[in-house]
Each structure stands twice: as structure tokens, then as C-alpha cells.
Design an enzyme around this catalytic site. Structure first.
Site, PDB file in Angstrom:
ATOM      1  N   HIS A   1      -3.339   3.676   2.031  1.00 52.51           N
ATOM      2  CA  HIS A   1      -2.073   4.070   2.658  1.00 52.51           C
ATOM      3  C   HIS A   1      -1.813   3.197   3.896  1.00 52.51           C
ATOM      4  CE1 HIS A   1       0.720   7.392   4.273  1.00 52.51           C
ATOM      5  NE2 HIS A   1       0.523   6.616   5.330  1.00 52.51           N
ATOM      6  N   GLU A   2      -2.821   3.098   4.763  1.00 49.96           N
ATOM      7  CA  GLU A   2      -2.635   2.321   5.996  1.00 49.96           C
ATOM      8  C   GLU A   2      -2.433   0.844   5.689  1.00 49.96           C
ATOM      9  OE1 GLU A   2      -2.050   4.166   8.440  1.00 49.96           O
ATOM     10  OE2 GLU A   2      -2.847   5.962   7.461  1.00 49.96           O
TER      11      GLU A   2
ATOM     12  N   HIS B   1       0.999  -0.030   4.805  1.00 47.34           N
ATOM     13  CA  HIS B   1       1.861  -0.090   5.995  1.00 47.34           C
ATOM     14  C   HIS B   1       1.915  -1.475   6.618  1.00 47.34           C
ATOM     15  CE1 HIS B   1       3.310   3.891   6.729  1.00 47.34           C
ATOM     16  NE2 HIS B   1       2.140   4.446   6.905  1.00 47.34           N
TER      17      HIS B   1
ATOM     18  N   GLU C   1       2.107   6.713  18.030  1.00 47.55           N
ATOM     19  CA  GLU C   1       3.291   7.087  17.278  1.00 47.55           C
ATOM     20  C   GLU C   1       3.691   8.545  17.544  1.00 47.55           C
ATOM     21  OE1 GLU C   1       3.019   6.959  12.970  1.00 47.55           O
ATOM     22  OE2 GLU C   1       5.093   6.296  12.842  1.00 47.55           O
TER      23      GLU C   1
ATOM     24  N   MET D   1      -3.879   5.637  11.553  1.00 44.72           N
ATOM     25  CA  MET D   1      -2.680   4.997  12.099  1.00 44.72           C
ATOM     26  C   MET D   1      -2.725   3.512  11.818  1.00 44.72           C
ATOM     27  SD  MET D   1       0.133   5.555  13.711  1.00 44.72           S
ATOM     28  CE  MET D   1       1.324   4.242  13.857  1.00 44.72           C
ATOM     29  N   GLU D   2      -1.572   3.020  11.364  1.00 43.34           N
ATOM     30  CA  GLU D   2      -1.503   1.675  10.794  1.00 43.34           C
ATOM     31  C   GLU D   2      -1.316   0.566  11.819  1.00 43.34           C
ATOM     32  OE1 GLU D   2       0.832   4.135  10.417  1.00 43.34           O
ATOM     33  OE2 GLU D   2       2.864   3.319  10.443  1.00 43.34           O
TER      34      GLU D   2
END
Ligand SMILES: [Zn+2]
Length: 887
Positions: free
Chosen positions: A314-315, A318, A138, A282-283
Site C-alpha cells: 500500500h505504502e 503511494h 498527515e 505513512m508513505e
């Protein structure tokens, strides 16, 4: 693109190019083979990649391009015809001319391994010499591994094939379909993914250790049971608390299914902890990657474990917000990041054993937002992102923390039911596709029955933080809002749903809430009477605006409240966090002297029982002391604060988390101010895992020993030979980083010169390219103490900026410039009367004036560094009454 002048070397994809390309093509699928079977040989710079892409073109006969970066392209075959490489392939793009309705392009290439954490990162374990690989893309680094249409709205199905050593873990977003071994090389074919964007594809390879578990599914939302795995480097295996990580993962899956009612759509759920990672996590759907700092090799506090839980959640959020429904372009990055940030905290609060998730959010996460939102470079949550470089820079405190804070306010405004119902409709309506701000506002209006355009205009599409204060008029108290826009002028007045609390001293000596009232500042209103609130004076009473921290605002305390909170703790953790955030903002804004803040820290910090808040306040105390306090008072304060902390260690609890935070603070005071060096020597020479004389229960592990060694090195009390001997005791990824910081922090002119230039060029004295982690570790040492040793390099710093920015990736360039920025100067030493006269401010401002055409992303880094410096100088001068308020 139809333009004949398409620049194939241009790596900064623009929004309008992406929009045009999206109207021209629909991508069906990718088939990508990546061969890492020779990756262990560090002399090999590249690895072979074969890519097949099938896509439709809606305007046959036209021309478009693929993105491809940092690779050698050997062959391009479009619809059976080989393209001439001289004209078809540039440094960043591959031209695809004269397209048909249905197209197939085949590309053979060799991509470069990375040491910057971008693309295919290769890491050699300094302990056991084994090689590990992972990808990080990303916003647009998949093109560093395989050629593709690198924009989030061109979703496709991806089938990956990965080759590596037969005894390696080989993993990707989906499950493996077949696994064959030939002459020691394994080839794994993975299942095709559902439609997804390029930036969340991923590959993992190496001798990772693996642990497995299972989640039971969620019948109400039709979710089947799924397999869970954790990966980490072999040398970290003993430190991976798999039980806790799996338990949080299962709780999170239960929680999000209850909340969204939409089945997890990506099959398995893997989580890999990887080295030298540039961000928290990172998702990637089905295979989330995390920094391995979340697997501490030394004692971790409950606050660190909570932070890891928040990132796991959080991930996971996503998987729906971002992966299933994706922003069309990076303007709406907040559509996934703000939601994930808010949902991550909500899930930890509701579904885990951790307490105080919202207190941590109020004190730490929001602090990030307030800082960012007071720079003149700030931007609305919904940003105007014209190209990839700007996109990359917007992974910032606005997109994450302010966005999440504003969503918290939104939930208070429309109610949790309406918000959750909107989320469900949003997933059902846009699943596997893309959405924008308007799409989300439309569903929110449907479920809340309120028009959302005005709300969005003042909260999501305007910049700057609201200041809330109160004053007395004849009949009682009135709350006022001010909305300065740091870019100039005033932002519009905002509606605020907020509460006001009154606190008084209880028998235990803590400030306890005695009343609370809720209010709404409506759209366009500058002031709101709060006549119900009893503001009468009492010994030690506090009136707290934004009680419960529902809104996003810098809260001002009246003088009586201020005096009370600097003497006594608040019983409620969230109120305490809100108050300490307010105090910190007052110091940063130059409304309260750093010395007064430090007096409060000395008086109250022992009574801050929330581990995260205690650690946060202690960390800020170091910044207050080393940056905001006038230079001539620092030594005295470092002595005093150090002595207080030292004497409190036993009381904080043997081996406790708060004791740990206090020791970390002591090592930072020693490093910067040269106090307590005998204690540092004791710590550094204490036998492993033994207690320390000053705090018998303290575990003197690698982290503590190296923090003490860095302090001693920065003050010239240990030499290189001693540091090398200490490293030999145990070499791993962390000790190597600490050793690097210690070595480069030695106050010896030749050492600093070499270290400073190693950061500047990215190459160390042995001719090795510094990886992302080692670059930052070296820079941390360079600026650890004695700034006069490096101030001679300032002219070279300014003259090198543009070269650094154009020659290195934006991630590494940012680390370099922030790492070497000469922001350590003191007002006193430089004899200035106002911040604008400060020599670095003068030099920086003239660089900006002379480089108005420099990349706006580079200018942004310099502007923010200069504004931090102006704040610090202003705060130092304020205590002498010699300056005007900061802008
Ligand atoms: Zn995120």
C-alpha cells in the site's frame, strides 16, 4: 490572505483560505535545521528549529501567512527585516505582510516534543531507557515541527539538516550528503528533495538498529538500482524478520515497475518501524514509517504477516499515487488512498507468496466500508472537505476500503488494461504536480473509450451501499438492487458488473461451485433477469450473488442458501469470505439473530481453512456474543462456545495459526463473560515458552500470558501486586501496555474511578501525561467488564465532551471519547422495549439536540457511537420480537 482580520490563532485551515494562498504564492524551497541533540533529556520540552523558506508572490504588496503550531517563535525575518512578534505570530500562524515578488523568510523557533503521535513524537523505551524520535504529519502536522505553507498543492524542494547524538541513526526522505561530528553531536545534511508536499516530509532519530539490502532496478522503465534499509528499535532487533520484509519490498518494486512503467522517483527506500504510532503506516517518500505492531514480539500468524505485506505494498503504491501525483486538496484524498488500498491488495495477490489476499479484502477490508457506509454520517468517496478537521476525520472506511472496493468494480467494468493504461498516462501527465477527480476521469475515458461521468456520479459522488437480492418471477430469477442512503432517501441506481454462482455439496462435505454466469446491471436499472442461473432446489445448494466479489454490495442470501452455509463450509476461500461477510451484515442489520449466526460459527468455523477468514469470523463471534446477543443468553453461549473452542485446539493443529486465533478468542470470552477462568489461570502460570496442558503445542508467550492475565484481572481473580510482579519479569513497550489494561480493568470501584478519570483528563495518578498508546490501553481496561462500576460517570462524560474536543488534538480527543463512550449497556438490564428508549440513546440524542453548534467533527463521533449502540440494542431486542427494524 488579504483579509486584515486574519485570525492568527486559527489552526483549522479552510479550503478557501488554501485556494487563495495557492493563487498568491509559488514556493521554491525550504531549508530546515532541527536540533535533537538534547532530546534524551526528558525535562527538555522543546528543541530548536531554524527555517528558511524562499517563495514568489504573484501579487506583490499583499499579505499571506505560514502555518506554525505548538511552537515558540523567537524570531521572524522577512526579506531582511525583523517582524514584531506581538503582531506577526499567533498560536497557529505567522503573518507575512507586504510581500515582494521574490521573498525569503527566516524563522527561529522552539517546537514541542509530542507524546500523541502527532508532529515530533518522543518515546522512551521502558525496557532499556533509550529515547527514540520520529515524525508523523498527515494531514497537517509538519507545522508542529517547522513553520510552512501546510497544504498539499504548495509543493517545494526541502533540504533538511538534523542534529542528534553521534551514535544515533539520523534519517530523512533523502540520502545524507555530509555527516560531521562535533563534541558528541552529529550533524547530517540531507540532499534536497524533488518537489513534494509538506505532509510527506519526515525525520527519524535515535539508537535505531539498521539493516541494509539492495534492489536491482528495472531497466525497461529506466529505474536504477536503489538502496533499501529497515530501522527498528534496538530492543526489537531479534524479532525483525528482515529477510521477509526485504523480499516483499523487492517484489513490490518489481511489480509496480512492470505495472506502471514509471521509474521509482525518490532515490533510496527506507522503512522504519516506530513506537506508539497512530496508524498503520505513512508513505513518506524514501522513508516509510510503520507501526511497530508489524514487528510482533510474540508468535505472529500468517494472516498478520500478510497484513504487513499488504501495508508495505500500500505504502509503496503511494510513491506514485499520492507522492508523485498528489491530490490538490483533501476532497480528493481517495485519489491516493483508494488506489493505494486497491494496489496494495493486488500486489500481494500477484507478487508475493501469500494466498487469499482478495478473500481477506472481501471479509475484513470491506466490513470496514459497510459499517462506515451505513452511518448517517457517511459521505461520497469524493468528499466535500471544507477544512483540516474534516480532512483528518476522513481517513475512514469510505476513503480507503469503499474507494478500493469501487476501484475493483471499476477494473471489472472497464477492464484491467484500460485501467493500467490510464494510471501510466496519469503519472506522466501530472508528475511532481497535483490532480483532481476530473483529471483522472479524463484519462480513464481516453483509455477505455467510455464516458465516465455517469459512472463517477453514482459510484464516487453518491453515498451508501447497494443491497443485492434475488427473487423468482414466472420465468426464473431476477436480481434487484436497492440503494438506501443512510443520510435520507435513496441513492441513484448503480451499474454493477457482477457474477452469480451456484454451489452444491460435494463428496467431501464442502459446497463447491457448479456454475457461474456474468451479468451487467446497467446505469439506471433496478433489476436484472438472471435466467441462466439454475435456482432449482437441491439439498444444500447456494445461490451466491456477487460471486468473486467484483462489486461493492451487501449480498442477501435466500433462505435455502442461508441454511446451507450455516451447516457446511465453502471450498473456495473467496466465496467463503463473501458468504461470511454477507452473514455478518445480516447480523448487524438485524436481519438475522445473533444466535443463528453463532450456531453457524460453531458448526463451520473448524472448516474455515483460510487463516485470515478463520480469525475474522472468530473475532466477530465475540462481538456477536457480547453485543448482539440478549444479555440473559450470554453466559450460556460463552460456556458453550468456549467449550467447543477448547476441545478443538488440538485438532486445529499444534502451534498452528488457527489454534492461536482460537486461544485469543478464549481469552476474550473469559474477559467479558467470566468463563474458563481456571484455564486462564493455567495459561498465566505456564512457564515461558512451554506448551499448555489443553494444547501442548501452543507457545505460551507474552501475548497469550497477558491476554489471560487481563481476563483474570477483569474478573477480579488477580490483584495489582501479582500484575506488577508479572511486569517485572519483562518490561517492554508491549508488556507495559498490557499491564496498564490489566490494572485498570480490575473490578474495584476506586481503581475504575482513577482509571476513568485518567483517560478523561489524559493524566494518570502519578501526574504523567498518558501517551496515545497508554491512553487507549487504560480505556480498554475501564470498559473490560462490570459496566455498573463506571455507569455513574456518564453525566460527567456528556458534560466534558466539548472541553475534551477543544483542549486536545483531534486524534487524542477521538481516542478519549470513543474509549469512554458508555456503549456497553444492555437492553435487558435497562428494561427498554425499543432502542430509542435506551437511556444512553436518550442521553446521547439530547446532547446532540442541545449541541447543534458543537464542532461537526465531534458530533460525528457521537452520532456514530450512538448508531452502533442502537444496532446492538435492536439486535438484542429482535430475538424477543420486541422491536421494529433498525433505521
Ligand atoms: Zn495510504
Amino acid at each position: 490572505m488579504t483579509s486584515p482580520e486574519l485570525d492568527l490563532d486559527h489552526k483549522n485551515l479552510h479550503r478557501d483560505e488554501a485556494e487563495t494562498r495557492a493563487t498568491l504564492v509559488t514556493v521554491s524551497d525550504y531549508d530546515v535545521t532541527v536540533d535533537l541533540s538534547r532530546a534524551e533529556n526528558l525535562d527538555e520540552d522543546t528543541y530548536p528549529v531554524a527555517t528558511v523558506i524562499r517563495f514568489d508572490c504573484h501579487v506583490p504588496g499583499t499579505t499571506t501567512f505560514l502555518d506554525s503550531l505548538h511552537a515558540e517563535v523567537h524570531r521572524v525575518v522577512l526579506n531582511g527585516k525583523e517582524l514584531p512578534l506581538e503582531t506577526a505570530v499567533g498560536a497557529a500562524r505567522i503573518l507575512l505582510p507586504r510581500l515582494q515578488e521574490h521573498n525569503e523568510v527566516r524563522i527561529e523557533s522552539a517546537s514541542y516534543f509530542s507524546t500523541s503521535g502527532e508532529g515530533m513524537h518522543r518515546f522512551r523505551d521502558p525496557g532499556d531507557g533509550r529515547v527514540y524520535l520520529y515524525t508523523q504529519y498527515e494531514p497537517a502536522d509538519a507545522r508542529r515541527v517547522f513553520p510552512n505553507f501546510e497544504q498539499p498543492d504548495l509543493k517545494a524542494r526541502f533540504t533538511f539538516h538534523l542534529k542528534g547524538r553521534e551514535d544515533w541513526v539520523l534519517a530523512s526522505n533523502q540520502d545524507e550528503m555530509s555527516h560531521t561530528i562535533h563534541e558528541g553531536v552529529a550533524t547530517v545534511d540531507f540532499a534536497a528533495t524533488p518537489p513534494q508536499s509538506t505532509y510527506i516530509t519526515t525525520l527519524l532519530a535515535g539508537p535505531y538498529r539498521q539493516w541494509t539490502d539492495r534492489w536491482d532496478g528495472h531497466p525497461q522503465s529506466g529505474a536504477d538500482p536503489i538502496n533499501l534499509r529497515i530501522f527498528a528499535r534496538d530492543s526489537l532487533a531479534e524479532h525483525v524478520d528482515t529477510e521477509e520484509i526485504f523480499a516483499i519490498t523487492r517484489s513490490g518494486l518489481d511489480f509496480f515497475h512492470d505495472l506502471f512503467g514509471v521509474a521509482y522517483p525518490w532515490g533510496k527506500y527506507d522503512q522504519a518501524f516506530v513506537p506508539e504510532y497512530n496508524l498503520g503506516a505513512m508513505e513518506n517518500p524514501g522513508l516509510v514509517t510503520f507501526t511497530e505492531h508489524y514487528i510482533p514480539t510474540s508468535q505472529a500468524t500468517e494472516a498478520q504477516r500478510q497484513a504487513r505485506a499488504t501495508t508495505i505494498m500500500h505504502e509503496m503504491a503511494h510513491m506514485w499515487f499520492g507522492d508523485l501525483v498528489t491530490m490538490r486538496w483533501w476532497d480528493d484524498l481517495w485519489l491516493k488512498e483508494s488506489f493505494a488500498d486497491y494496489m496494495g491488495t493486488l500486489a500481494v495477490d500477484r507478487a508475493t507468496r501469500f494466498e487469499g489476499a482478495w478473500a481477506t479484502f472481501a471479509h475484513r477490508r470491506k466490513a470496514w466500508a459497510y459499517v462506515q457506509d451505513q452511518y448517517s454520517t457517511t459521505h461520497p468517496i469524493v468528499a466535500d472537505i471544507t477544512d483540516l478537521e474534516a480532512a483528518r476525520q476522513n481517513f475512514d472506511g469510505i476513503t480507503y476500503a469503499k474507494g478500493a472496493s469501487v476501484l475493483k468494480q471499476l477494473v471489472a467494468h472497464v477492464g484491467e488494461d484500460a485501467f493500467n493504461a490510464a494510471s501510466r498516462i496519469y503519472f506522466e501527465r501530472y508528475r511532481w504536480g497535483n490532480a483532481s477527480l476530473d483529471d483522472f476521469l479524463a484519462v480513464l475515458s481516453e483509455t477505455s473509450g467510455r464516458p465516465m461521468q455517469d459512472w463517477s456520479r453514482v459510484w464516487l459522488q453518491a453515498a451508501g451501499v447497494t443491497h443485492l437480492s434475488w427473487s423468482e418471477d414466472g420465468t426464473g430469477a431476477v436480481v434487484h438492487q436497492q440503494n438506501p442512503d443512510p443520510r435520507g432517501g435513496e441513492a441513484p441506481q448503480r451499474p454493477h458488473t457482477f457474477r452469480v454462482g451456484r454451489y452444491e455439496l460435494d463428496d467431501e462435505g464442502a459446497l463447491t461451485r457448479t456454475a457461474q454466469h456474468g451479468y451487467e446491471l446497467t446505469v439506471g436499472a433496478a433489476a436484472q433477469p438472471i435466467t441462466e442461473v439454475d435456482i432449482s432446489a437441491a439439498t444444500d445448494r447456494v445461490i451466491l450473488l456477487n460471486d468473486d466479489d467484483l462489486s461493492y454490495a451487501v449480498v442477501h442470501l435466500d433462505e435455502d442458501s442461508l441454511a446451507a452455509v450455516l451447516k457446511h463450509p465453502l471450498a473456495d476461500p473467496l466465496a467463503s469470505a463473501t458468504v461470511w461477510a454477507s452473514l455478518w451484515n445480516a447480523v448487524r442489520d438485524g436481519r438475522m439473530p445473533a444466535e443463528r449466526y453463532l450456531e453457524g460459527v460453531v458448526a463451520v468455523s473448524d472448516e474455515l481453512h483460510d487463516v485470515g477468514l478463520h480469525a475474522g469470523v472468530l473475532r466477530q463471534s465475540v462481538t456477536a456474543l457480547h453485543r448482539y446477543l440478549p444479555a440473559e443468553r450470554r453466559a450460556e453461549w460463552a460456556q458453550r462456545w468456549g467449550a467447543v473452542l477448547l476441545s478443538s485446539l488440538t485438532e486445529l493443529g499444534d502451534g498452528s495459526d488457527r489454534q492461536r486465533s482460537a486461544v485469543r478468542t478464549l481469552t476474550l470470552l473469559a474477559r467479558g463473560s467470566g468463563v474458563l477462568l481456571d484455564e486462564m489461570e493455567q495459561l498465566a502460570s505456564t512457564a515461558r515458552e512451554q506448551g499448555w496442558v489443553s494444547a501442548p503445542g501452543l507457545r505460551v508467550d507474552d501475548e497469550v500470558r497477558w491476554a489471560a492475565l487481563i481476563a483474570l484481572a477483569a474478573q477480579g481473580r488477580v490483584d495489582q501486586a501479582r500484575l506488577d510482579t508479572e511486569l517485572e519479569v519483562k518490561v517492554d513497550a508491549m508488556t507495559r501496555v498490557w499491564h496498564r489494561t490489566a490494572v485498570s480493568s480490575q473490578p474495584i470501584a476506586t481503581v475504575r474511578d482513577a482509571a476513568w478519570h485518567a483517560v478523561l483528563t489524559g493524566i494518570d495518578a502519578e501526574g504523567q501525561t498518558l501517551s496515545n498508546d497508554l491512553l487507549s490501553a487504560t480505556a480498554e481496561g475501564v470498559t473490560a467488564s462490570r459496566p455498573e462500576l463506571i455507569s455513574g460517570f456518564e453525566p460527567e462524560f456528556w458534560s466534558s465532551l466539548e472541553k475534551i474536543w477543544t483542549r486536545r488534538s483531534i486524534g487524542i480527543a477521538t481516542r478519549t471519547i470513543e474509549g469512554l463512550f458508555p456503549g456497553y449497556h444492555d437492553a435487558e438490564a435497562d428494561g427498554v422495549a425499543v432502542a430509542e428508549e435506551h437511556p444512553v440513546v436518550v442521553a446521547g440524542q439530547s446532547w446532540l439536540d442541545e449541541h447543534s453548534q458543537a464542532a461537526h467533527t465531534l458530533r460525528r463521533v457521537i452520532i456514530e457511537e450512538l448508531e452502533d449502540l442502537r444496532r446492538a440494542v435492536h439486535a438484542q431486542l429482535m430475538e424477543r420480537g420486541a422491536s421494529t427494524p433498525a433505521g
